[in-house]
Design a protein around this motif. Structure first.
Motif, PDB file in Angstrom:
ATOM      1  N   PHE A  23      71.089 132.373  32.940  1.00  0.00           N
ATOM      2  CA  PHE A  23      70.585 133.126  31.790  1.00  0.00           C
ATOM      3  C   PHE A  23      69.898 132.197  30.789  1.00  0.00           C
ATOM      4  O   PHE A  23      68.784 132.482  30.313  1.00  0.00           O
ATOM      5  N   LEU A  24      70.547 131.079  30.473  1.00  0.00           N
ATOM      6  CA  LEU A  24      69.990 130.137  29.506  1.00  0.00           C
ATOM      7  C   LEU A  24      68.745 129.448  30.063  1.00  0.00           C
ATOM      8  O   LEU A  24      67.741 129.266  29.350  1.00  0.00           O
ATOM      9  N   TYR A  25      68.808 129.064  31.333  1.00  0.00           N
ATOM     10  CA  TYR A  25      67.671 128.376  31.953  1.00  0.00           C
ATOM     11  C   TYR A  25      66.460 129.300  32.037  1.00  0.00           C
ATOM     12  O   TYR A  25      65.310 128.858  31.907  1.00  0.00           O
ATOM     13  N   LEU A  27      65.680 131.381  29.879  1.00  0.00           N
ATOM     14  CA  LEU A  27      65.083 131.414  28.537  1.00  0.00           C
ATOM     15  C   LEU A  27      64.453 130.073  28.168  1.00  0.00           C
ATOM     16  O   LEU A  27      64.013 129.897  27.024  1.00  0.00           O
ATOM     17  N   HIS A  28      64.430 129.134  29.122  1.00  0.00           N
ATOM     18  CA  HIS A  28      63.838 127.802  28.928  1.00  0.00           C
ATOM     19  C   HIS A  28      64.516 127.041  27.775  1.00  0.00           C
ATOM     20  O   HIS A  28      63.856 126.365  26.982  1.00  0.00           O
ATOM     21  N   ILE A  29      65.848 127.159  27.703  1.00  0.00           N
ATOM     22  CA  ILE A  29      66.608 126.455  26.668  1.00  0.00           C
ATOM     23  C   ILE A  29      66.979 125.069  27.187  1.00  0.00           C
ATOM     24  O   ILE A  29      67.605 124.945  28.253  1.00  0.00           O
ATOM     25  N   PRO A  30      66.608 124.004  26.473  1.00  0.00           N
ATOM     26  CA  PRO A  30      66.944 122.645  26.932  1.00  0.00           C
ATOM     27  C   PRO A  30      68.459 122.435  26.988  1.00  0.00           C
ATOM     28  O   PRO A  30      69.209 122.962  26.174  1.00  0.00           O
ATOM     29  N   GLY A  31      68.893 121.646  27.959  1.00  0.00           N
ATOM     30  CA  GLY A  31      70.324 121.359  28.101  1.00  0.00           C
ATOM     31  C   GLY A  31      71.133 122.593  28.462  1.00  0.00           C
ATOM     32  O   GLY A  31      72.284 122.737  28.036  1.00  0.00           O
ATOM     33  N   SER A  32      70.553 123.454  29.281  1.00  0.00           N
ATOM     34  CA  SER A  32      71.212 124.724  29.607  1.00  0.00           C
ATOM     35  C   SER A  32      72.568 124.528  30.267  1.00  0.00           C
ATOM     36  O   SER A  32      73.507 125.293  30.017  1.00  0.00           O
ATOM     37  N   TYR A  33      72.685 123.508  31.099  1.00  0.00           N
ATOM     38  CA  TYR A  33      73.948 123.281  31.804  1.00  0.00           C
ATOM     39  C   TYR A  33      75.064 122.912  30.823  1.00  0.00           C
ATOM     40  O   TYR A  33      76.179 123.440  30.905  1.00  0.00           O
ATOM     41  N   GLY A  34      74.749 122.028  29.893  1.00  0.00           N
ATOM     42  CA  GLY A  34      75.749 121.632  28.889  1.00  0.00           C
ATOM     43  C   GLY A  34      76.131 122.797  27.990  1.00  0.00           C
ATOM     44  O   GLY A  34      77.315 122.995  27.671  1.00  0.00           O
ATOM     45  N   ILE A  35      75.136 123.571  27.577  1.00  0.00           N
ATOM     46  CA  ILE A  35      75.421 124.741  26.732  1.00  0.00           C
ATOM     47  C   ILE A  35      76.245 125.757  27.509  1.00  0.00           C
ATOM     48  O   ILE A  35      77.139 126.406  26.957  1.00  0.00           O
ATOM     49  N   ALA A  36      75.940 125.898  28.812  1.00  0.00           N
ATOM     50  CA  ALA A  36      76.718 126.818  29.653  1.00  0.00           C
ATOM     51  C   ALA A  36      78.176 126.378  29.735  1.00  0.00           C
ATOM     52  O   ALA A  36      79.091 127.222  29.710  1.00  0.00           O
ATOM     53  N   ILE A  37      78.421 125.069  29.804  1.00  0.00           N
ATOM     54  CA  ILE A  37      79.793 124.554  29.821  1.00  0.00           C
ATOM     55  C   ILE A  37      80.497 124.897  28.512  1.00  0.00           C
ATOM     56  O   ILE A  37      81.660 125.320  28.501  1.00  0.00           O
ATOM     57  N   ILE A  38      79.781 124.720  27.392  1.00  0.00           N
ATOM     58  CA  ILE A  38      80.371 125.030  26.080  1.00  0.00           C
ATOM     59  C   ILE A  38      80.721 126.513  25.986  1.00  0.00           C
ATOM     60  O   ILE A  38      81.815 126.889  25.542  1.00  0.00           O
TER      61      ILE A  38
END
Length: 338
Positions: A23-25, A27-38
């Motif tokens: 979902f985050l990726y 939306l082209h959000i940088p650091g999507s993997y880290g934000i997904a972990i949070i």
């Protein structure tokens, strides 16, 4: 790479992480993997929040019953059977469960290990590849080369695990370990001081030198342990643990403002109720004593009146006797004159 007994947790956690990441990726959000972990951390901790509230309530209840427990232990120190019976009665009377505060910790441990597998092997748990697929991929490799091969393959399949320049599938030796240790220290420090501030009974039960020494040791040992563990595991797990520490501080703040203040207000209400009941009992006692005094006074007055009546009767009788004597005397004098 073989399946683990924690796959029943690791697989759904990995799939949820992938869902958030996609979902985050997208939306082209940088650091999507880290934000997904949070975000995954916040979801997991949110689901555990009811257990945490129960832990707080259990801790508060423990502080209330601690003096009675110590009294029972001291009273029946030479009779273990009687001690156990009295302790059981106390637990039933107060509704206190000694194991009630352990559940959040016991639940967190398998989740933590499951997330370790998720971040170490994203091919299986995030991207949905089979264990046999990974086993064939890393055949002939050993040590860190296995992890590196898995990471490279996951990135080839489109999983960007970079977060502010850090590859979250690899170890990070400076920033994240220090951040993990610092947040752990803040969490332990804030929790300890909150207990002393909002739960005086707990503070009193922990006021001896041994308990204070344990608290100080925890403030030093916990951050150091967190730091050294962070040096050995994938950075994604360190991000998770750091967010857990921050969320724990938030939970403690919520506990202070909602649970502990509510418990404190409840205790104050109980104290006021007890004082009112005591005042009413004293008032009833005073009224009863006043009635008894009035009854005694009336009894004394009645007794006094009876005594007065008796004296009056005695005087009347004496007067009547004197009159009769005088009458007889006069009669006798008249007879002599004749």
């Amino acid at each position: 790479m073989n399946p683990t007994w924690l796959d029943f947790l690791a697989i759904p956690l990995g799939r949820l992480l992938k869902l958030i990441y996609d979902f985050l990726y997208g939306l082209h959000i940088p650091g999507s993997y880290g934000i997904a972990i949070i975000l995954l951390t916040l979801i997991v901790r949110g689901l555990l929040l009811p257990l945490y509230i129960k832990q707080i309530q259990s801790t508060s209840k423990m502080a209330e019953v601690a003096p009675r427990i110590q009294e029972i232990q001291q009273k029946y120190k030479n009779d273990q059977k009687k001690m156990q019976e009295e302790m059981l009665k106390l637990y039933q009377e107060t509704g206190y469960n000694p194991a009630g505060g352990c559940w959040p910790l016991l639940v967190q441990i398998p989740i933590l290990f499951a997330l370790y597998y998720v971040f170490q092997n994203p091919l299986v748990y995030v991207l949905g590849k089979s264990h046999q697929y990974v086993k064939d991929l890393v055949q002939g490799k050993a040590g860190y080369a296995i992890t590196q091969t898995i990471i490279n393959e996951a990135q080839k399949l489109g999983l960007d695990m970079h977060f502010f320049g850090i590859n979250l599938a690899q170890k990070e030796l400076i920033v994240l370990p220090i951040l993990s240790a610092a947040t752990m220290f803040l969490s332990v420090f804030y929790s300890t001081n909150s207990q002393k501030r909002f739960n005086p009974q707990y503070a009193q039960s922990q006021s001896n030198a041994m308990a204070e020494g344990i608290n100080r040791t925890m403030m030093i040992f916990s951050p150091l342990m967190s730091y050294f563990i962070a040096l050995q595991v994938p950075s994604g797990l360190v991000v998770y643990w750091t967010v857990v520490n921050l969320f724990t501080i938030l939970q403690q703040f919520i506990a202070n403002e909602v649970v502990y203040k509510k418990l404190k207000h409840k205790k104050e209400e109980e104290e006021r109720r007890k004082q009112l009941e005591k005042a009413k009992d004293n008032q009833k006692k005073d009224e009863l004593e006043s009635k008894e005094e009035n009854q005694e006074e009336r009894s004394v007055e009645a007794t006094g009146k009876e005594d007065e009546n008796e004296e009056e009767k005695m005087r009347k009788k004496e007067l009547e006797r004197l009159k009769q004597q005088m009458t007889r005397s006069q009669s006798s004098s008249k007879k002599k004159k004749r």
